[in-house]
Design a protein around this motif. Structure first.
Motif, PDB file in Angstrom:
ATOM      1  N   TRP A 145       0.817  -1.210   0.000  1.00 36.39           N
ATOM      2  CA  TRP A 145       0.000   0.000   0.000  1.00 36.39           C
ATOM      3  C   TRP A 145       0.854   1.263   0.000  1.00 36.39           C
ATOM      4  O   TRP A 145       0.311   2.383   0.091  1.00 36.39           O
ATOM      5  CB  TRP A 145      -0.935  -0.010   1.209  1.00 36.39           C
ATOM      6  N   MET A 146       2.184   1.089  -0.111  1.00 31.12           N
ATOM      7  CA  MET A 146       3.059   2.259  -0.183  1.00 31.12           C
ATOM      8  C   MET A 146       2.699   3.192  -1.353  1.00 31.12           C
ATOM      9  O   MET A 146       2.725   4.421  -1.205  1.00 31.12           O
ATOM     10  CB  MET A 146       4.521   1.825  -0.291  1.00 31.12           C
ATOM     11  N   THR A 164       9.988  11.461  -2.626  1.00 29.12           N
ATOM     12  CA  THR A 164       9.517  10.313  -1.842  1.00 29.12           C
ATOM     13  C   THR A 164       9.836   8.999  -2.548  1.00 29.12           C
ATOM     14  O   THR A 164      10.273   8.024  -1.924  1.00 29.12           O
ATOM     15  CB  THR A 164       8.005  10.427  -1.593  1.00 29.12           C
ATOM     16  N   VAL A 165       9.634   8.969  -3.871  1.00 35.25           N
ATOM     17  CA  VAL A 165       9.952   7.764  -4.646  1.00 35.25           C
ATOM     18  C   VAL A 165      11.445   7.450  -4.532  1.00 35.25           C
ATOM     19  O   VAL A 165      11.837   6.294  -4.335  1.00 35.25           O
ATOM     20  CB  VAL A 165       9.544   7.948  -6.122  1.00 35.25           C
ATOM     21  N   ALA A 166      12.282   8.484  -4.664  1.00 37.37           N
ATOM     22  CA  ALA A 166      13.724   8.283  -4.555  1.00 37.37           C
ATOM     23  C   ALA A 166      14.092   7.735  -3.174  1.00 37.37           C
ATOM     24  O   ALA A 166      14.929   6.831  -3.043  1.00 37.37           O
ATOM     25  CB  ALA A 166      14.460   9.596  -4.827  1.00 37.37           C
ATOM     26  N   GLY A 167      13.458   8.285  -2.130  1.00 41.36           N
ATOM     27  CA  GLY A 167      13.720   7.779  -0.781  1.00 41.36           C
ATOM     28  C   GLY A 167      13.293   6.337  -0.614  1.00 41.36           C
ATOM     29  O   GLY A 167      13.997   5.527   0.011  1.00 41.36           O
ATOM     30  N   ALA A 168      12.126   5.990  -1.190  1.00 40.97           N
ATOM     31  CA  ALA A 168      11.653   4.610  -1.102  1.00 40.97           C
ATOM     32  C   ALA A 168      12.601   3.652  -1.819  1.00 40.97           C
ATOM     33  O   ALA A 168      12.927   2.571  -1.319  1.00 40.97           O
ATOM     34  CB  ALA A 168      10.251   4.500  -1.683  1.00 40.97           C
ATOM     35  N   LEU A 169      13.076   4.067  -3.007  1.00 42.88           N
ATOM     36  CA  LEU A 169      14.014   3.226  -3.755  1.00 42.88           C
ATOM     37  C   LEU A 169      15.315   3.053  -2.988  1.00 42.88           C
ATOM     38  O   LEU A 169      15.918   1.963  -2.985  1.00 42.88           O
ATOM     39  CB  LEU A 169      14.274   3.832  -5.133  1.00 42.88           C
ATOM     40  N   ARG A 249      16.380   4.396   9.726  1.00 42.47           N
ATOM     41  CA  ARG A 249      15.587   5.313  10.542  1.00 42.47           C
ATOM     42  C   ARG A 249      16.072   6.757  10.386  1.00 42.47           C
ATOM     43  O   ARG A 249      15.271   7.687  10.226  1.00 42.47           O
ATOM     44  CB  ARG A 249      15.634   4.888  12.008  1.00 42.47           C
ATOM     45  N   VAL A 250      17.396   6.941  10.433  1.00 43.54           N
ATOM     46  CA  VAL A 250      17.960   8.288  10.295  1.00 43.54           C
ATOM     47  C   VAL A 250      17.667   8.856   8.907  1.00 43.54           C
ATOM     48  O   VAL A 250      17.324  10.034   8.764  1.00 43.54           O
ATOM     49  CB  VAL A 250      19.481   8.255  10.566  1.00 43.54           C
ATOM     50  N   PHE A 251      17.771   7.989   7.890  1.00 41.84           N
ATOM     51  CA  PHE A 251      17.492   8.459   6.538  1.00 41.84           C
ATOM     52  C   PHE A 251      16.035   8.906   6.405  1.00 41.84           C
ATOM     53  O   PHE A 251      15.743   9.917   5.762  1.00 41.84           O
ATOM     54  CB  PHE A 251      17.783   7.349   5.519  1.00 41.84           C
ATOM     55  N   ARG A 252      15.121   8.161   7.035  1.00 36.32           N
ATOM     56  CA  ARG A 252      13.714   8.554   6.942  1.00 36.32           C
ATOM     57  C   ARG A 252      13.476   9.892   7.632  1.00 36.32           C
ATOM     58  O   ARG A 252      12.707  10.738   7.145  1.00 36.32           O
ATOM     59  CB  ARG A 252      12.828   7.469   7.563  1.00 36.32           C
ATOM     60  N   LEU A 253      14.147  10.106   8.771  1.00 40.97           N
ATOM     61  CA  LEU A 253      14.006  11.401   9.457  1.00 40.97           C
ATOM     62  C   LEU A 253      14.585  12.527   8.610  1.00 40.97           C
ATOM     63  O   LEU A 253      14.003  13.628   8.524  1.00 40.97           O
ATOM     64  CB  LEU A 253      14.708  11.336  10.821  1.00 40.97           C
ATOM     65  N   SER A 285       6.223   9.875   5.478  1.00 40.84           N
ATOM     66  CA  SER A 285       6.722   9.073   6.601  1.00 40.84           C
ATOM     67  C   SER A 285       6.011   7.728   6.678  1.00 40.84           C
ATOM     68  O   SER A 285       6.631   6.681   6.888  1.00 40.84           O
ATOM     69  CB  SER A 285       6.522   9.848   7.905  1.00 40.84           C
ATOM     70  N   ARG A 286       4.679   7.773   6.471  1.00 44.12           N
ATOM     71  CA  ARG A 286       3.902   6.529   6.501  1.00 44.12           C
ATOM     72  C   ARG A 286       4.285   5.618   5.334  1.00 44.12           C
ATOM     73  O   ARG A 286       4.316   4.397   5.465  1.00 44.12           O
ATOM     74  CB  ARG A 286       2.422   6.861   6.452  1.00 44.12           C
ATOM     75  N   ALA A 287       4.600   6.205   4.185  1.00 45.05           N
ATOM     76  CA  ALA A 287       4.965   5.400   3.013  1.00 45.05           C
ATOM     77  C   ALA A 287       6.258   4.637   3.251  1.00 45.05           C
ATOM     78  O   ALA A 287       6.413   3.493   2.807  1.00 45.05           O
ATOM     79  CB  ALA A 287       5.105   6.301   1.787  1.00 45.05           C
ATOM     80  N   LEU A 288       7.212   5.260   3.951  1.00 44.99           N
ATOM     81  CA  LEU A 288       8.532   4.644   4.137  1.00 44.99           C
ATOM     82  C   LEU A 288       8.630   3.807   5.411  1.00 44.99           C
ATOM     83  O   LEU A 288       9.574   3.041   5.564  1.00 44.99           O
ATOM     84  CB  LEU A 288       9.603   5.740   4.161  1.00 44.99           C
ATOM     85  N   ALA A 289       7.666   3.967   6.321  1.00 37.72           N
ATOM     86  CA  ALA A 289       7.730   3.260   7.606  1.00 37.72           C
ATOM     87  C   ALA A 289       7.793   1.739   7.456  1.00 37.72           C
ATOM     88  O   ALA A 289       8.566   1.085   8.167  1.00 37.72           O
ATOM     89  CB  ALA A 289       6.547   3.666   8.478  1.00 37.72           C
ATOM     90  N   PRO A 290       6.989   1.111   6.556  1.00 37.65           N
ATOM     91  CA  PRO A 290       7.055  -0.353   6.459  1.00 37.65           C
ATOM     92  C   PRO A 290       8.443  -0.882   6.105  1.00 37.65           C
ATOM     93  O   PRO A 290       8.859  -1.927   6.600  1.00 37.65           O
ATOM     94  CB  PRO A 290       6.043  -0.677   5.349  1.00 37.65           C
ATOM     95  N   ILE A 291       9.168  -0.130   5.243  1.00 35.26           N
ATOM     96  CA  ILE A 291      10.516  -0.579   4.882  1.00 35.26           C
ATOM     97  C   ILE A 291      11.425  -0.512   6.100  1.00 35.26           C
ATOM     98  O   ILE A 291      12.222  -1.416   6.358  1.00 35.26           O
ATOM     99  CB  ILE A 291      11.080   0.277   3.733  1.00 35.26           C
ATOM    100  N   GLU A 292      11.310   0.568   6.859  1.00 35.31           N
ATOM    101  CA  GLU A 292      12.138   0.708   8.061  1.00 35.31           C
ATOM    102  C   GLU A 292      11.847  -0.405   9.061  1.00 35.31           C
ATOM    103  O   GLU A 292      12.763  -1.004   9.630  1.00 35.31           O
ATOM    104  CB  GLU A 292      11.878   2.068   8.707  1.00 35.31           C
TER     105      GLU A 292
END
Length: 580
Positions: A145-146, A164-169, A249-253, A285-292
């Motif tokens: 659901w990301m 956001t896409v770049a961060g997810a990748l 975690r740091v990257f997401r922040l 933040s919610r989009a990337l949380a599952p990966i973290e």
């Protein structure tokens, strides 16, 4: 008999297939949860862009009440999802644990000494259940659901969406790197853990020897060395897993801060609103949380995956017992046809070319030197070890023609290494039947001449004997085990050195028990190194060098052994003493 293609029914994959419909439901529930998770972003968007500009208190109250209701609904669904995952893990555990326990009992019989901990299959089930009960599966359910959150960010501004896409990748790449870098430390940790448990279990099994001869300290030092390797391997594994978890975690922040900063710039330029900045930060933040979360739980995933592979391999390789037609109880003969036996799990043959036939009401003594294959013959006749070639038949039917439980009713077995179980004397003699027949328990006890001894114990037949029969002497354990072998009047009774711990009185009771089996038309095969038991036998089988070198009436075979000692060198002394 079931078709052999059914053997995979016991695999982990098929067991997991049973919970497939529940997983499908969880995916749908996760979709609803993730849609509801947009509540915070949408609420902040409305507050900043509508309520603050309009200064409408009723709108604020209405939006807040709606948000509270949606948050409460989301929380309820997440609680239900977590509880379902726990029960799903429990359901899988209930299906796999009996199979794993059965594998533990059968591994040594079909695969020899199991590599690593003998209870590894059960530990593997625990690892699978532990992972499924944690947050790892939740993250996996949320990952599909990301794109919903990414699309929401794109709707606010394309630049923020691409960031956001770049961060997810980047985080997905970090996940792949985590998998690769954890592979070697994970295998190393599993290997040293196996060695650690091997030493620990060997120390527990041989505690008396270690303490009596004073080398327990040396084993402790060996365990300390293995434990140090285990700690070092786990430190390396934790360093990799922990490092990547912190990095994600740091990257997401940092990404959240970057989105806020870039969002502020775009707001200054008039390309988006202030509320969109907050909403974008929350959604990204919610989009990337599952990966973290997945990276943080990657170690558990790796462990569960390896446990699945090990358990699946064990269950798939063990022969699957069929459900044969119920045959009448045997009562005529035992036939051994071209019997060859190898050490389970190897191609090393230790007994070959054995063939003989015994009629009901016959007692056979098996004699020969140590390591000639006598105990191997006992294991083959009782179906404990698989046959490389040949067949063992009762009344013409191969042992595999009965189910394992049904065959057990017709066989009494006293192994050389007597093993009793933690429980009462009644339970041990009655083979842990749920509703033991008290008359048969007492009859077996009297046949083994142990009834009077049991009555003298504090609680009689309900006395608990501890693990391995620790509260009993070696002679008492052997006689209780003999009573267990005689319980239910089995047709074939196989006794492997049954008098090794018995005194003269115990040996006389053993002979009387053998004669009772003979008198009721049973067959007794007794492996003997002491001559006293030969007085009760009708025929003698001589095993030497893994071959049957002589078989026939007692007097005839013993004369042959005395006349030709090389037939079975170790049997010469026994034959001489028997004739004396």
């Amino acid at each position: 008999m079931k078709d052999r293609s059914d053997k995979d029914e016991s695999s982990v994959r098929v067991a997991a297939g049973v919970v497939g419909p529940v997983v499908a439901t969880l995916v749908v529930v996760s979709g609803v949860v993730n849609v509801l998770a947009l509540t915070g972003a949408l609420y902040m968007l409305q507050i900043y862009d509508r309520v603050l500009t309009s200064r409408s208190v009723p709108s604020l109250v209405a939006l807040s009440a709606l948000a509270v209701g949606l948050f409460a609904f989301q929380a309820a669904l997440e609680i239900v999802r977590g509880q379902v995952l726990v029960r799903l893990a429990s359901r899988l555990d209930r299906r796999l644990t009996p199979l794993a326990h059965d594998a533990v009992m059968r591994l040594r019989c079909y695969s020899g000494a199991h590599q690593g901990s003998p209870t590894q299959p059960i530990r593997d089930v625990d690892a699978i259940r532990g992972y499924l009960s944690g947050q790892g599966p939740v993250a996996i359910l949320d990952m599909p659901w990301m794109p919903l959150y990414v699309a929401f960010v794109f709707a606010l501004h394309a630049v923020l969406g691409w960031i956001t896409v770049a961060g997810a990748l980047f985080l997905i790449g970090l996940t792949v790197l985590t998998e690769r870098l954890m592979r070697a430390p994970g295998e190393s940790a599993a290997r040293v853990l196996k060695g650690r448990w091997t030493i620990a279990e060997a120390s527990e099994r041989n505690a008396e020897v270690l303490n009596a001869m004073g080398f327990g300290g040396r084993f402790t030092r060996r365990f300390e060395t293995a434990n140090a390797e285990h700690i070092a391997a786990n430190e390396r594994l934790a360093d990799v897993a922990g490092g990547f978890s912190v990095a994600s975690r740091v990257f997401r922040l940092m990404l959240q801060s970057a989105l806020l900063g870039i969002g502020a710039y775009l707001t200054i330029k008039g390309e988006m609103t202030a509320g969109a900045i907050i909403a974008c930060s929350i959604a990204a933040s919610r989009a990337l949380a599952p990966i973290e979360v997945a990276i943080a739980n990657w170690r558990g995933l790796v462990g569960a995956r390896k446990a699945c592979a090990r358990l699946d391999a064990v269950l798939a390789n063990l022969p699957r017992p069929g459900e044969p037609l119920l045959l009448p109880a045997p009562g005529k003969s035992l036939q051994v046809e071209g019997l060859s036996v190898a050490v389970p799990g190897t191609q090393t043959a230790i007994l070959g070319g054995v063939g003989f036939e015994v009629a009901a009401g016959t007692v056979v003594a098996v004699i020969g030197p140590s390591a000639a294959g006598k105990s191997t013959l006992a294991r083959a006749l009782t179906g404990v070890w698989p046959l490389a070639r040949g067949a063992v038949r009762l009344d013409g039917a191969a042992l595999g023609s009965w189910s394992r439980e049904e065959l057990g009713r017709h066989i009494g077995y006293l192994p050389q290494d007597v093993q009793l179980f933690d429980g009462t004397i009644t339970e041990n003699i009655a083979r842990f039947e749920e509703r033991p027949d008290s008359q048969r328990v007492i009859a077996a006890s009297k046949a083994a001449d142990v009834h009077a001894m049991v009555l003298r114990l504090p609680n009689g037949y309900e006395t608990r004997i501890g693990e391995g029969g620790a509260t009993l002497s070696a002679g008492q354990r052997q006689r209780i085990a003999l009573a267990r072998a005689l319980y239910g009047d089995p047709f074939l009774v196989v006794l492997d050195e049954p008098n090794s711990n018995l005194d003269a009185e115990g040996e006389q009771a053993l002979i009387e028990a053998i004669l009772q089996v003979k008198g009721r038309g049973g067959i007794v095969l007794v492996i003997a190194h002491r001559p006293a038991v030969l007085s009760a036998v009708d025929k003698v089988a001589v095993i030497g060098g893994g071959r049957l070198t002589a078989f026939g009436p007692k007097e005839e075979v013993l004369r042959k052994v005395l006349r030709h000692p090389l037939t079975a060198p170790g049997a010469l002394v026994l034959a001489t003493e028997a004739n004396a």
